[in-house]
Scaffold this motif. Structure first.
Motif, short mmCIF file in Angstrom:
data_model
loop_
_atom_site.label_atom_id
_atom_site.label_comp_id
_atom_site.label_asym_id
_atom_site.label_seq_id
_atom_site.Cartn_x
_atom_site.Cartn_y
_atom_site.Cartn_z
N ALA A 19 -17.32 12.35 -10.61
CA ALA A 19 -17.83 11.87 -11.88
C ALA A 19 -16.77 11.12 -12.67
CB ALA A 19 -18.37 13.04 -12.71
N THR A 20 -15.50 11.48 -12.50
CA THR A 20 -14.44 10.82 -13.26
C THR A 20 -13.79 9.68 -12.51
OG1 THR A 20 -12.76 12.36 -12.45
CG2 THR A 20 -13.90 12.96 -14.50
N GLY A 21 -14.12 9.50 -11.23
CA GLY A 21 -13.55 8.43 -10.44
C GLY A 21 -12.15 8.72 -9.94
N GLU A 22 -11.67 9.95 -10.08
CA GLU A 22 -10.33 10.31 -9.63
C GLU A 22 -10.30 10.49 -8.12
OE1 GLU A 22 -8.77 13.72 -11.68
OE2 GLU A 22 -9.60 13.05 -13.58
N SER A 23 -9.14 10.24 -7.54
CA SER A 23 -9.01 10.47 -6.11
C SER A 23 -9.05 11.96 -5.82
CB SER A 23 -7.73 9.84 -5.57
OG SER A 23 -6.60 10.51 -6.10
N THR A 24 -9.39 12.27 -4.58
CA THR A 24 -9.48 13.64 -4.11
C THR A 24 -8.41 13.85 -3.06
OG1 THR A 24 -11.86 13.69 -4.49
CG2 THR A 24 -10.98 15.29 -2.94
N SER A 25 -7.74 14.99 -3.12
CA SER A 25 -6.75 15.35 -2.12
C SER A 25 -7.36 16.39 -1.19
CB SER A 25 -5.50 15.94 -2.77
OG SER A 25 -4.87 14.99 -3.58
N PHE A 26 -7.01 16.31 0.09
CA PHE A 26 -7.41 17.34 1.03
C PHE A 26 -6.35 17.44 2.12
CE2 PHE A 26 -9.00 13.53 2.98
CZ PHE A 26 -8.96 13.75 4.35
N GLU A 27 -6.30 18.61 2.74
CA GLU A 27 -5.33 18.83 3.81
C GLU A 27 -6.02 18.71 5.16
OE1 GLU A 27 -2.65 22.11 3.61
OE2 GLU A 27 -2.42 21.92 1.45
#
Length: 83
Positions: free
Chosen positions: A7-15
């Motif tokens: 919703a905020t357009g922020e990137s997502t981190s994942f391992e």
């Protein structure tokens, strides 16, 4: 289902495989990613999704077809489009 980061357009981190990757929310994926997925060119899709630097990191330890599929699954789940 959209996540707060979607919703905020922020990137997502994942391992994945012990490394951390950053990707945009699913609705902001470049059309090159989607076309590569449609053409079943997972290496092209991953490179378009994560960029050259992160793709080089991915390639260092993920050298199998199985890893390609598992990475894309993890990415779509992290981005909120894994249904």
């Amino acid at each position: 289902m959209a996540t707060k980061k979607d919703a905020t357009g922020e990137s997502t981190s994942f391992e994945f495989g012990g490394d951390t990757y950053n990707i945009p929310p699913a609705e902001e994926w470049d059309i090159d990613v989607l076309e590569a997925i449609d053409d079943q060119k997972l290496t092209h899709a991953i490179k378009a999704l994560v960029g050259d630097e992160q793709y080089a990191l991915f390639r260092k330890s993920n050298r199998t077809v199985k890893a390609l599929g598992e990475f894309m699954q993890a990415a779509t789940e992290a981005a909120g489009s894994g249904n």
